[in-house]
Design an enzyme around this catalytic site. Structure first.
Site, short mmCIF file in Angstrom:
data_model
loop_
_atom_site.label_atom_id
_atom_site.label_comp_id
_atom_site.label_asym_id
_atom_site.label_seq_id
_atom_site.Cartn_x
_atom_site.Cartn_y
_atom_site.Cartn_z
N GLY A 14 0.67 -1.34 0.02
CA GLY A 14 0.05 -0.08 0.11
C GLY A 14 0.74 1.39 0.06
O GLY A 14 2.16 0.99 0.04
N ILE A 16 1.66 3.66 2.54
CA ILE A 16 2.30 3.85 3.60
C ILE A 16 3.11 2.62 3.52
O ILE A 16 4.37 2.78 4.03
CB ILE A 16 1.44 4.20 4.88
CG1 ILE A 16 0.56 5.37 4.66
CG2 ILE A 16 2.48 4.17 5.92
CD1 ILE A 16 -0.15 5.87 5.65
N ASP A 35 0.04 -8.53 1.35
CA ASP A 35 -0.76 -7.55 0.94
C ASP A 35 -1.96 -8.31 0.04
O ASP A 35 -1.60 -9.11 -0.77
CB ASP A 35 -0.43 -6.25 0.12
CG ASP A 35 -0.92 -5.13 -0.10
OD1 ASP A 35 -0.64 -4.23 0.48
OD2 ASP A 35 -2.52 -5.31 -0.48
N ASN A 36 -3.18 -8.10 0.26
CA ASN A 36 -4.15 -8.77 -0.98
C ASN A 36 -4.42 -7.88 -1.94
O ASN A 36 -5.25 -8.46 -2.85
CB ASN A 36 -5.40 -8.87 -0.10
CG ASN A 36 -6.25 -7.88 0.38
OD1 ASN A 36 -5.89 -6.58 -0.17
ND2 ASN A 36 -7.41 -7.99 0.94
N GLY A 40 -3.56 -1.78 -2.48
CA GLY A 40 -2.14 -1.89 -2.60
C GLY A 40 -1.82 -2.20 -3.86
O GLY A 40 -2.70 -2.74 -4.75
N ALA A 123 -1.59 0.37 13.07
CA ALA A 123 -2.03 1.71 12.35
C ALA A 123 -3.55 1.83 12.92
O ALA A 123 -4.54 1.34 12.23
CB ALA A 123 -1.80 1.88 11.17
N TYR A 155 -15.91 3.90 10.79
CA TYR A 155 -14.22 3.61 10.54
C TYR A 155 -13.58 4.20 11.84
O TYR A 155 -12.92 3.26 12.29
CB TYR A 155 -13.68 4.43 9.38
CG TYR A 155 -12.44 4.37 9.12
CD1 TYR A 155 -12.00 3.30 8.36
CD2 TYR A 155 -11.38 5.30 9.40
CE1 TYR A 155 -10.67 3.04 8.22
CE2 TYR A 155 -10.18 5.19 8.93
CZ TYR A 155 -9.72 3.94 8.30
OH TYR A 155 -8.41 3.67 8.22
N LYS A 159 -11.67 1.48 14.40
CA LYS A 159 -10.26 1.65 14.61
C LYS A 159 -10.15 1.64 16.22
O LYS A 159 -8.97 1.12 16.77
CB LYS A 159 -9.70 2.84 14.09
CG LYS A 159 -9.21 2.74 12.59
CD LYS A 159 -8.20 1.91 12.20
CE LYS A 159 -7.85 1.71 10.78
NZ LYS A 159 -6.51 0.69 10.50
#
Ligand code: UDP
Length: 346
Positions: A14, A16, A35-36, A40, A123, A155, A159
């Protein structure tokens, strides 16, 4: 450090994650990227994989599915968990999928890190603060959300659940977990498809279109270059006293979105009037709420890593993004796109 010192980065292809991988591999570690490729992209890591063949490896898979895969976790003593469904537009399109994906994946990754005895940085996001009105936002502030009929808040809530999982495991099981709340982060490889303002403005300016400023443009954000952000993350996970704590990571230089548009137009050499204001409801539908101001307090981070001094100014990053969008020769760009020191923070 032995050859076995491997850093696992979920979401490693991705925006970052790919910059973080570059930063970590420079420190002499092996890096494994999972990563899927949902947001990304292989192109984000193509150079890294060829330049560091054998030291950087890529596994195309869902972080959730690899949590129990011993081959993926072999030799891992450090994890950066960045894999998540991100972007305001995506959240609004399918909040339930976002919540399931983000919380279940974080739970699985945290448990796997615990089994491996690895330290883990997760994150989180400035969205966790919701519409908390007290600025600058400090890590112990009250979290203030709107009603559940406004899907945007899902969201931040997801998180916040991620954070609870990490902090609880840190406290009860000794998991070496660190939580970071990332504020607006910008730089090369960020894509505008899911709502992020800077890549959208840069693309619009390059195409000669008007920049779409939502609302009156008086809302404020502070934008930090991804290379400053990832440097801070890499340093933070090496700090033993960071374990079990939450840290804001972001710039403290606020601009209004209207000012941001002016900066982008200047960087692109485009006429200053090329701005189009759009009502929020035309973009995101009725009932959408945009936090008006967002600014992090970064004293805790600054103290923990022995100085957080972002090296990239907003204009330096924007100039680079404009040059990249125009397809400027990357070698020339590498020479010209040097970070410019910021004025001291206020
Ligand atoms: N925004 C805008 N035009 C766009 C995209 C976003 O004016 O084309 C605004 C958006 O409403 C918000 C700010 O820019 O006030 C930052 O948006 P972004 O989605 O990048 O980050 P976040 O809202 O998560 O801070």
């Amino acid at each position: 450090m032995t050859q076995e010192n491997t850093t696992l980065i979920t979401g490693g292809a991705g925006f970052i994650g790919s910059h973080l991988a570059q930063r970590i591999v420079r420190s002499g570690r092996k890096v494994r990227l999972v990563d899927n490729l949902s947001t990304g992209r292989r192109s984000n890591i193509a150079d890294l994989l060829s330049e560091h063949a054998g030291r950087v490896t890529f596994i195309e898979a869902d972080a959730l599915d690899t949590a129990e895969n011993d081959a993926v976790w072999k030799g891992v003593d450090q994890v950066f968990h960045l894999a998540a469904s991100v972007g305001v537009q995506r959240v609004i399109d399918d909040p339930a999928a976002m919540m399931r994906n983000n919380v279940l994946t974080t739970d699985a990754v945290l448990r796997a890190a615990g089994r491996a005895g690895a330290s883990v940085l997760i994150a989180s996001s400035s969205e966790v603060y919701g519409r908390c009105p007290v600025l600058p936002l400090s890590e112990d502030a009250e979290l203030v959300y709107g009603p559940t009929t406004a899907s945007r808040w899902s969201y931040g809530m997801a998180k916040a659940l991620d954070e609870h999982l990490a902090l609880d495991l840190a406290q009860r099981t000794g998991l070496k977990a660190v939580v970071v709340r990332l504020f607006n982060t910008i730089g090369p490889r960020q894509i505008g498809h899911y709502g992020m303002v800077v890549p959208r403005f840069v693309e619009q300016a390059i195409r000669g279109d008007a920049l779409t400023v939502y609302g009156d443009g008086q809302q404020t954000r502070a934008f930090c270059d991804v290379r400053d952000v990832t440097d801070a993350l890499a340093r933070l996970l090496d700090v033993p006293t960071a374990i079990g704590r939450v840290f804001n990571v972001g710039s403290t230089h606020a601009v209004t979105i209207r000012q941001l548009a002016d900066h982008v137009l200047r960087a692109a050499g485009a006429p200053a009037h090329r701005i189009q204001h759009m009502p929020y409801q035309d973009v995101y539908g009725a009932g959408f709420e945009d936090p008006h101001d967002r600014l992090p307090a970064v004293d805790r981070l600054d103290h923990a890593i022995g100085g957080f001094r972002p090296a990239w100014t907003l204009d330096a990053t924007l100039n680079e993004l404009v040059a990249l969008a125009r397809g400027t020769d990357p070698d020339r760009l590498a020479q010209t796109a040097q970070p410019t020191p910021l004025e001291p923070r206020t």
